[in-house]
Motif scaffolding. Structure first.
Motif, PDB file in Angstrom:
ATOM      1  N   LEU A   1     -20.549  22.960 -49.269  1.00  0.00           N
ATOM      2  CA  LEU A   1     -21.270  23.951 -48.482  1.00  0.00           C
ATOM      3  C   LEU A   1     -21.154  23.578 -47.005  1.00  0.00           C
ATOM      4  N   TRP A   2     -21.130  24.587 -46.147  1.00  0.00           N
ATOM      5  CA  TRP A   2     -20.846  24.319 -44.738  1.00  0.00           C
ATOM      6  C   TRP A   2     -21.742  23.252 -44.106  1.00  0.00           C
ATOM      7  N   PRO A   3     -23.060  23.224 -44.339  1.00  0.00           N
ATOM      8  CA  PRO A   3     -23.877  22.181 -43.697  1.00  0.00           C
ATOM      9  C   PRO A   3     -23.486  20.764 -44.102  1.00  0.00           C
ATOM     10  N   ASP A   4     -22.764  20.627 -45.229  1.00  0.00           N
ATOM     11  CA  ASP A   4     -22.338  19.310 -45.701  1.00  0.00           C
ATOM     12  C   ASP A   4     -20.884  18.997 -45.365  1.00  0.00           C
ATOM     13  N   PHE A   5     -20.202  19.908 -44.700  1.00  0.00           N
ATOM     14  CA  PHE A   5     -18.785  19.736 -44.396  1.00  0.00           C
ATOM     15  C   PHE A   5     -18.633  18.734 -43.252  1.00  0.00           C
ATOM     16  N   THR A   6     -17.895  17.677 -43.477  1.00  0.00           N
ATOM     17  CA  THR A   6     -17.819  16.586 -42.511  1.00  0.00           C
ATOM     18  C   THR A   6     -16.447  16.506 -41.842  1.00  0.00           C
ATOM     19  N   PRO A   7     -16.380  15.828 -40.708  1.00  0.00           N
ATOM     20  CA  PRO A   7     -15.077  15.576 -40.095  1.00  0.00           C
ATOM     21  C   PRO A   7     -14.123  14.836 -41.031  1.00  0.00           C
ATOM     22  N   ALA A   8     -14.664  13.968 -41.885  1.00  0.00           N
ATOM     23  CA  ALA A   8     -13.814  13.227 -42.828  1.00  0.00           C
ATOM     24  C   ALA A   8     -13.156  14.179 -43.819  1.00  0.00           C
ATOM     25  N   GLU A   9     -13.889  15.171 -44.291  1.00  0.00           N
ATOM     26  CA  GLU A   9     -13.285  16.134 -45.217  1.00  0.00           C
ATOM     27  C   GLU A   9     -12.265  17.001 -44.490  1.00  0.00           C
ATOM     28  N   LEU A  10     -12.578  17.386 -43.262  1.00  0.00           N
ATOM     29  CA  LEU A  10     -11.619  18.148 -42.470  1.00  0.00           C
ATOM     30  C   LEU A  10     -10.335  17.348 -42.289  1.00  0.00           C
ATOM     31  N   GLU A  11     -10.455  16.076 -41.997  1.00  0.00           N
ATOM     32  CA  GLU A  11      -9.276  15.230 -41.818  1.00  0.00           C
ATOM     33  C   GLU A  11      -8.462  15.145 -43.109  1.00  0.00           C
ATOM     34  N   ALA A  12      -9.151  15.059 -44.260  1.00  0.00           N
ATOM     35  CA  ALA A  12      -8.454  14.982 -45.546  1.00  0.00           C
ATOM     36  C   ALA A  12      -7.693  16.273 -45.835  1.00  0.00           C
ATOM     37  N   ILE A  13      -8.317  17.398 -45.515  1.00  0.00           N
ATOM     38  CA  ILE A  13      -7.653  18.691 -45.719  1.00  0.00           C
ATOM     39  C   ILE A  13      -6.423  18.793 -44.824  1.00  0.00           C
ATOM     40  N   MET A  14      -6.560  18.341 -43.586  1.00  0.00           N
ATOM     41  CA  MET A  14      -5.432  18.383 -42.665  1.00  0.00           C
ATOM     42  C   MET A  14      -4.298  17.470 -43.134  1.00  0.00           C
ATOM     43  N   ALA A  15      -4.647  16.358 -43.758  1.00  0.00           N
ATOM     44  CA  ALA A  15      -3.622  15.456 -44.285  1.00  0.00           C
ATOM     45  C   ALA A  15      -2.837  16.135 -45.396  1.00  0.00           C
ATOM     46  N   ARG A  16      -3.525  16.905 -46.241  1.00  0.00           N
ATOM     47  CA  ARG A  16      -2.827  17.642 -47.298  1.00  0.00           C
ATOM     48  C   ARG A  16      -1.915  18.710 -46.697  1.00  0.00           C
ATOM     49  N   PHE A  17      -2.349  19.299 -45.608  1.00  0.00           N
ATOM     50  CA  PHE A  17      -1.543  20.315 -44.928  1.00  0.00           C
ATOM     51  C   PHE A  17      -0.186  19.749 -44.517  1.00  0.00           C
ATOM     52  N   THR A  18      -0.170  18.520 -44.060  1.00  0.00           N
ATOM     53  CA  THR A  18       1.087  17.941 -43.574  1.00  0.00           C
ATOM     54  C   THR A  18       2.111  17.765 -44.689  1.00  0.00           C
ATOM     55  N   ASP A  19       1.675  17.805 -45.952  1.00  0.00           N
ATOM     56  CA  ASP A  19       2.607  17.664 -47.076  1.00  0.00           C
ATOM     57  C   ASP A  19       3.200  19.006 -47.507  1.00  0.00           C
ATOM     58  N   ARG A  20       2.729  20.094 -46.916  1.00  0.00           N
ATOM     59  CA  ARG A  20       3.197  21.412 -47.336  1.00  0.00           C
ATOM     60  C   ARG A  20       4.464  21.814 -46.590  1.00  0.00           C
ATOM     61  N   GLU A  21       5.291  22.597 -47.264  1.00  0.00           N
ATOM     62  CA  GLU A  21       6.500  23.146 -46.657  1.00  0.00           C
ATOM     63  C   GLU A  21       6.235  24.600 -46.281  1.00  0.00           C
ATOM     64  N   ARG A  22       6.250  24.890 -45.008  1.00  0.00           N
ATOM     65  CA  ARG A  22       5.977  26.248 -44.526  1.00  0.00           C
ATOM     66  C   ARG A  22       7.312  26.930 -44.249  1.00  0.00           C
ATOM     67  N   ARG A  23       7.658  27.913 -45.067  1.00  0.00           N
ATOM     68  CA  ARG A  23       8.992  28.508 -45.006  1.00  0.00           C
ATOM     69  C   ARG A  23       9.021  29.861 -44.306  1.00  0.00           C
ATOM     70  N   TYR A  24       7.883  30.478 -44.127  1.00  0.00           N
ATOM     71  CA  TYR A  24       7.806  31.785 -43.443  1.00  0.00           C
ATOM     72  C   TYR A  24       8.767  32.795 -44.075  1.00  0.00           C
ATOM     73  N   GLY A  25       8.861  32.776 -45.388  1.00  0.00           N
ATOM     74  CA  GLY A  25       9.692  33.736 -46.109  1.00  0.00           C
ATOM     75  C   GLY A  25      11.135  33.319 -46.235  1.00  0.00           C
ATOM     76  N   GLY A  26      11.519  32.217 -45.598  1.00  0.00           N
ATOM     77  CA  GLY A  26      12.894  31.756 -45.670  1.00  0.00           C
ATOM     78  C   GLY A  26      13.054  30.631 -46.669  1.00  0.00           C
ATOM     79  N   ALA A  27      14.194  29.966 -46.605  1.00  0.00           N
ATOM     80  CA  ALA A  27      14.470  28.839 -47.483  1.00  0.00           C
ATOM     81  C   ALA A  27      14.750  27.617 -46.630  1.00  0.00           C
ATOM     82  N   LEU A  28      14.334  26.470 -47.111  1.00  0.00           N
ATOM     83  CA  LEU A  28      14.562  25.237 -46.366  1.00  0.00           C
ATOM     84  C   LEU A  28      16.024  24.819 -46.457  1.00  0.00           C
ATOM     85  N   SER A  29      16.498  24.255 -45.382  1.00  0.00           N
ATOM     86  CA  SER A  29      17.876  23.769 -45.378  1.00  0.00           C
ATOM     87  C   SER A  29      18.005  22.579 -46.317  1.00  0.00           C
ATOM     88  N   ALA A  30      19.163  22.436 -46.898  1.00  0.00           N
ATOM     89  CA  ALA A  30      19.405  21.312 -47.806  1.00  0.00           C
ATOM     90  C   ALA A  30      19.443  19.999 -47.036  1.00  0.00           C
TER      91      ALA A  30
END
Length: 242
Positions: free
Chosen positions: A213-242
């Motif tokens: 819940l928002w009142p319990d949302f901490t900077p540590a959880e935000l940082e963890a979510i952002m860390a997961r973001f860095t593992d994602r491949e954002r292709r914008y509808g295209g394909a990644l180069s080999a």
């Protein structure tokens, strides 16, 4: 041409649907407004942490066009909290290099609140450490309808030719015309819907849904979510180069 692989990049623009204030309070036997006040305190914590996490733009969903359906007591209480937040945080935000601006349709808001909003926008307009945007009386569909109306008015007035109406013309008339699109959209409280938030802008955003819940949302959880973001491949509808 293959889309650029930006795996590993920190999200520069994070947008958050701050949900769960009312449930946080009622689960403790308290009035819903207590939860909203605690949620405003959480905003301060997250704003303070954002620059250190690499966030340049932070956009928060505070009050939607649909929230007017809530009780009169809750709506008035929320508007009071917004006004108090602006008054209490103006000096601190300015001193810390935060630029605060608002998106949404303002005409329905109280005149005093509108004046406060305009005042802090003017006061912080030259700040660049963090761009904080708060959505009040905001809805993605409403924003797109208002943008379409501006396009129609410009075409009718001869300022815009019909064949010049394209994505760029619409984007230029959005509330967020001078902001980059969000890289990451987070919703708290366990709900898994976007609730009419940044419909145009989040076309290629990554999403995260957390049970917190928002009142319990901490900077540590935000940082963890952002860390997961860095593992994602954002292709914008295209394909990644080999």
């Amino acid at each position: 041409m293959a889309a650029k692989d930006i795996t590993g990049s920190v999200p520069a623009h994070v947008a958050i649907i701050m949900d769960g204030n009312g449930r946080w309070a009622t689960s403790r036997g308290w009035p819903r407004l207590v939860g909203h006040r605690r949620g405003a305190e959480r905003v301060r914590t997250i704003v303070e942490a954002a620059p250190g996490l690499g966030i340049r733009y932070l956009t928060l969903y505070a009050f939607s066009t649909e929230n007017w359906k809530r009780s009169t007591e809750e709506v008035i209480g929320l508007m009071t909290i917004f006004a108090r937040y602006i008054q209490s945080e103006a000096e601190r935000l300015s001193a810390e290099g935060v630029r605060l601006r608002f998106i949404g349709e303002r005409s329905r808001l109280d005149k005093k609140l509108q004046k406060l909003m305009a005042g802090i926008e003017e006061r912080t307009k030259d700040n660049d450490r963090l761009h904080l945007t708060v959505a009040i009386n905001y809805g993605g569909r409403d924003e797109l309808a208002r943008a379409a109306k501006k396009v129609a008015e410009d075409v009718a007035a001869g300022r815009l030719a019909p064949d010049e109406v394209d994505e760029a013309a619409i984007e230029a008339r959005l509330d967020t015309h001078d902001l980059p699109d969000p890289d990451l959209v987070i919703r708290t409280s366990g709900e898994t819907r976007i609730s009419n938030y940044l419909l145009w802008q989040s076309a290629y955003s990554e999403y995260e849904f957390t049970d917190t819940l928002w009142p319990d949302f901490t900077p540590a959880e935000l940082e963890a979510i952002m860390a997961r973001f860095t593992d994602r491949e954002r292709r914008y509808g295209g394909a990644l180069s080999a």
